[in-house]
Write an enzyme that holds these catalytic residues in place. Structure first.
Site, mmCIF file in Angstrom:
data_model
loop_
_atom_site.group_PDB
_atom_site.id
_atom_site.type_symbol
_atom_site.label_atom_id
_atom_site.label_comp_id
_atom_site.label_asym_id
_atom_site.label_seq_id
_atom_site.Cartn_x
_atom_site.Cartn_y
_atom_site.Cartn_z
ATOM 1 N N LYS A 160 0.851 -1.210 0.000
ATOM 2 C CA LYS A 160 0.000 0.000 0.000
ATOM 3 C C LYS A 160 0.885 1.257 0.000
ATOM 4 O O LYS A 160 0.654 2.199 -0.759
ATOM 5 C CB LYS A 160 -0.887 -0.022 1.232
ATOM 6 C CG LYS A 160 -1.430 1.338 1.666
ATOM 7 C CD LYS A 160 -2.291 1.258 2.896
ATOM 8 C CE LYS A 160 -1.538 1.455 4.179
ATOM 9 N NZ LYS A 160 -1.242 2.831 4.548
ATOM 10 N N ASN A 161 1.924 1.266 0.842
ATOM 11 C CA ASN A 161 2.722 2.491 1.010
ATOM 12 C C ASN A 161 3.726 2.727 -0.115
ATOM 13 O O ASN A 161 4.360 3.785 -0.154
ATOM 14 C CB ASN A 161 3.411 2.494 2.380
ATOM 15 C CG ASN A 161 2.396 2.661 3.503
ATOM 16 O OD1 ASN A 161 1.220 2.955 3.243
ATOM 17 N ND2 ASN A 161 2.823 2.437 4.731
ATOM 18 N N ARG A 173 -4.865 10.697 5.023
ATOM 19 C CA ARG A 173 -3.884 11.795 5.076
ATOM 20 C C ARG A 173 -2.770 11.625 4.046
ATOM 21 O O ARG A 173 -2.092 12.563 3.669
ATOM 22 C CB ARG A 173 -3.338 11.960 6.461
ATOM 23 C CG ARG A 173 -2.754 10.716 7.086
ATOM 24 C CD ARG A 173 -2.176 11.073 8.419
ATOM 25 N NE ARG A 173 -1.358 12.253 8.289
ATOM 26 C CZ ARG A 173 -0.168 12.315 7.712
ATOM 27 N NH1 ARG A 173 0.317 11.242 7.125
ATOM 28 N NH2 ARG A 173 0.524 13.422 7.646
ATOM 29 N N CYS A 186 -4.201 12.021 13.018
ATOM 30 C CA CYS A 186 -4.974 10.764 12.968
ATOM 31 C C CYS A 186 -4.808 10.125 14.336
ATOM 32 O O CYS A 186 -4.195 10.701 15.236
ATOM 33 C CB CYS A 186 -4.463 9.857 11.856
ATOM 34 S SG CYS A 186 -2.882 9.120 12.253
ATOM 35 N N ARG A 190 0.818 14.085 13.125
ATOM 36 C CA ARG A 190 1.127 13.886 11.701
ATOM 37 C C ARG A 190 1.292 15.214 10.938
ATOM 38 O O ARG A 190 0.607 15.474 9.948
ATOM 39 C CB ARG A 190 0.074 13.011 11.023
ATOM 40 C CG ARG A 190 -0.314 11.748 11.757
ATOM 41 C CD ARG A 190 0.781 10.724 11.893
ATOM 42 N NE ARG A 190 1.257 10.169 10.666
ATOM 43 C CZ ARG A 190 0.686 9.159 10.024
ATOM 44 N NH1 ARG A 190 -0.423 8.635 10.511
ATOM 45 N NH2 ARG A 190 1.199 8.706 8.902
ATOM 46 N N PRO A 191 2.128 16.106 11.405
ATOM 47 C CA PRO A 191 2.296 17.390 10.710
ATOM 48 C C PRO A 191 2.896 17.196 9.311
ATOM 49 O O PRO A 191 3.485 16.150 9.029
ATOM 50 C CB PRO A 191 3.268 18.155 11.603
ATOM 51 C CG PRO A 191 4.016 17.112 12.336
ATOM 52 C CD PRO A 191 3.051 15.981 12.544
ATOM 53 N N ASP A 225 4.753 19.950 8.051
ATOM 54 C CA ASP A 225 5.599 21.161 7.976
ATOM 55 C C ASP A 225 6.870 20.945 7.161
ATOM 56 O O ASP A 225 7.322 21.847 6.446
ATOM 57 C CB ASP A 225 5.955 21.651 9.386
ATOM 58 C CG ASP A 225 6.657 20.560 10.194
ATOM 59 O OD1 ASP A 225 6.112 19.442 10.293
ATOM 60 O OD2 ASP A 225 7.757 20.802 10.702
ATOM 61 N N LEU A 226 7.436 19.739 7.213
ATOM 62 C CA LEU A 226 8.698 19.490 6.487
ATOM 63 C C LEU A 226 8.453 19.455 4.975
ATOM 64 O O LEU A 226 9.283 19.910 4.188
ATOM 65 C CB LEU A 226 9.335 18.185 6.961
ATOM 66 C CG LEU A 226 9.681 18.116 8.449
ATOM 67 C CD1 LEU A 226 10.244 16.745 8.817
ATOM 68 C CD2 LEU A 226 10.669 19.217 8.842
ATOM 69 N N ASP A 261 5.594 0.389 11.947
ATOM 70 C CA ASP A 261 4.365 -0.266 11.481
ATOM 71 C C ASP A 261 4.290 -1.725 11.891
ATOM 72 O O ASP A 261 3.267 -2.367 11.664
ATOM 73 C CB ASP A 261 4.259 -0.159 9.953
ATOM 74 C CG ASP A 261 4.000 1.280 9.524
ATOM 75 O OD1 ASP A 261 4.078 1.546 8.304
ATOM 76 O OD2 ASP A 261 3.763 2.122 10.392
ATOM 77 N N LEU A 310 8.683 6.942 16.869
ATOM 78 C CA LEU A 310 8.227 7.792 15.758
ATOM 79 C C LEU A 310 6.942 8.536 16.035
ATOM 80 O O LEU A 310 6.817 9.701 15.691
ATOM 81 C CB LEU A 310 8.098 6.962 14.469
ATOM 82 C CG LEU A 310 9.414 6.923 13.679
ATOM 83 C CD1 LEU A 310 10.281 5.787 14.180
ATOM 84 C CD2 LEU A 310 9.194 6.768 12.220
ATOM 85 N N ARG A 320 -8.223 -0.713 5.305
ATOM 86 C CA ARG A 320 -7.427 0.329 4.626
ATOM 87 C C ARG A 320 -6.120 -0.254 4.096
ATOM 88 O O ARG A 320 -5.561 0.245 3.137
ATOM 89 C CB ARG A 320 -7.088 1.460 5.602
ATOM 90 C CG ARG A 320 -8.285 2.197 6.120
ATOM 91 C CD ARG A 320 -7.880 3.388 6.916
ATOM 92 N NE ARG A 320 -6.946 4.217 6.161
ATOM 93 C CZ ARG A 320 -6.606 5.450 6.553
ATOM 94 N NH1 ARG A 320 -7.093 5.946 7.662
ATOM 95 N NH2 ARG A 320 -5.767 6.164 5.843
#
Ligand code: EPZ
Length: 420
Positions: free
Chosen positions: A22-23, A92, A116, A121-122, A124-125, A307, A329, A399
């Site tokens: 998925k990722n 997201r 979430c 889960r920003p 900004d980077l 994960d 993380l 998901r």
């Protein structure tokens, strides 16, 4: 809503075929925004997040011709540049369209993804890097409004933290930038490596693929003649099913897997006393004489993946002794703990560190999934618990795990999907 009902203390045997990752598929689908031609993606996992991103692309004007495990995407008629809140709030990872749309059209609006269950889960980077590439970024009524009318320019990016989708976003934006972009402190996950490899094979020269310093030689804004490709196997799904064999302490083989992507995970199984045998595409877990406790710290690839944390926490309840698992993380990735405690697990939480005293006799219960990987941990616990376990809110599971109950039924597990 659906829920999964499983009978505990089961025997398990046979083979489980692993689906595409998925990722890996998510950034690769977003990458189609940069394509001049239609692209054919195979070994696509048939899971909700993939369908969500394909819906988002269709809303932007792409034509997505989806089969169960493949899709042909035609973005030649892409006309919209706004990824709306209704879709982004459900996934997201939709943030992955930001870089490609901005690079292709010079402007883009993407709803801020928000947090979430597992954390803030920003992004900004992602935004800081795009600004360094010459974009102007405004946040208005919950939307990221990005503009780069003259296109993006290559530059030196140094990520303060390693970010997987942040690296993917910037690699895709840099592919069409003017000049070269060097990303330092880049993510090295296999999913990022595949994205870079496909772009490189499609004519965007990328140096340092798979290392912490990636250099992307941008083509100055031209759409890319993309190759067709097959998505790499899902290493987290693979690790999850190996945990199913481990928690029952029985032999299980997974096929269509990539052992090279699971080094840190396989060595933790061995540390716990399990045997591991593998070929290029299969991995077998063999029973332990005694399941030993384990110490785990989650970190970026190639270290132990966050994960897989929930799954190993469930497994650790069956080890003889005290295991320690530290989540480095995400700030809130222990929501499976309270549900496992309700099943009889002996776990104490102290900030980001979980201490698991085993071996606990788990008993089946009604439990609630809270996020994708927490749900799989509850399924694993249900396999070994005494009696019936009902896992509710399994839309979280759908998901990221394709046909989970069918795959488990095929190796002898008594599990069924029911309606609330
Ligand atoms: C990806 O999320 C994965 N999702 C996650 O998998 C995975 O848990 C995570 O990487 C870590 O491996 C996808 O690939 C779609 P990050 P991502 O940006 O990219 C902080 C699953 O279960 N950060 O690498 O969103 C962030 O808060 C999902 O399949 C910033 O501070 O994760 C976190 O602490 C869950 N600012 C750390 O970096 C930013 O701009 C790593 O996040 C971006 C991230």
């Amino acid at each position: 809503m659906d829920y999964l009902q499983l009978q505990g203390s089961q025997s398990i045997s046979g083979e489980i075929k692993i689906s595409g990752a998925k990722n890996a598929a998510l950034p690769l689908i977003a990458m189609s925004i940069l394509a001049k031609n239609n692209i054919q993606i195979s070994n696509l996992p048939n899971v909700a997040d993939i369908n969500t991103l394909l819906t988002l692309l269709s809303n932007l004007g792409a034509k997505c011709n989806k089969e169960t495990n493949s899709v042909e995407i035609d973005t030649s008629k892409l006309s919209q540049t706004k990824a709306t809140y209704d879709i982004v709030k459900t996934m997201r990872a939709s943030i992955l369209v930001l870089g490609p749309i901005l690079a292709r059209f010079g402007h883009c609006e993407v709803s801020l993804p928000g947090g979430c269950a597992i954390g803030q889960r920003p992004v900004d980077l992602h935004l800081k890097a795009l600004e360094q590439m010459g974009a102007t970024i405004d946040i208005k009524s919950g939307y990221i409004e990005a503009r780069a009318p003259q296109g993006l320019k290559g530059c030196e990016i140094i990520f303060d933290k390693i970010t997987v989708t942040g690296t993917a976003n910037i690699v895709m934006a840099a592919a069409l930038a003017h000049g070269k972009t060097t990303i330092t402190n880049a993510a090295r996950e296999p999913e990022v490596v595949q994205l870079c490899e496909i772009l490189d094979k499609s004519g965007i020269k990328i140096d340092g693929i798979g290392t912490a310093i990636i250099t992307v030689h941008g083509n100055g804004g031209k759409l890319i003649d993309m190759i067709d490709f097959s998505v790499i196997p899902d290493r987290i799904e693979a690790g999850t099913y190996l945990c199913a064999g481990a928690i029952l302490n029985q032999e299980l083989t997974i096929t269509n897997a990539e052992p090279k992507h699971l080094g840190a995970v396989l060595s933790k199984f061995e540390e716990m006393g399990f045997g591991i045998e593998h070929t290029d595409t299969t991995i077998s877990i063999l029973p332990a004489e005694k399941i030993k406790p384990v110490k785990i710290i989650t970190q970026e690839y190639p270290a132990f993946p966050t994960d897989m944390q929930a799954q190993f926490l469930a497994l650790a309840t069956q080890a003889d002794g005290v295991s320690i698992i530290e989540e480095r993380l995400f700030e809130n990735r222990f929501m499976h703990v309270s549900e496992l405690q309700r099943m009889g697990a002996d776990i104490t939480l102290n900030g980001h560190i979980a201490t698991i005293s085993g071996k606990s006799e788990l008993s089946g219960a009604d439990v609630m999934a809270t996020d994708l990987r927490a749900s799989s941990a509850l399924i694993l616990a249900g396999l070994v618990a005494d009696g019936i376990t009902n896992v509710h809110r399994i839309y979280h599971l759908d998901r990221g795990y394709e046909s989970l109950e069918t795959k488990l039924q095929n190796v002898g597990i008594n599990i069924k999907r029911l309606k609330e």
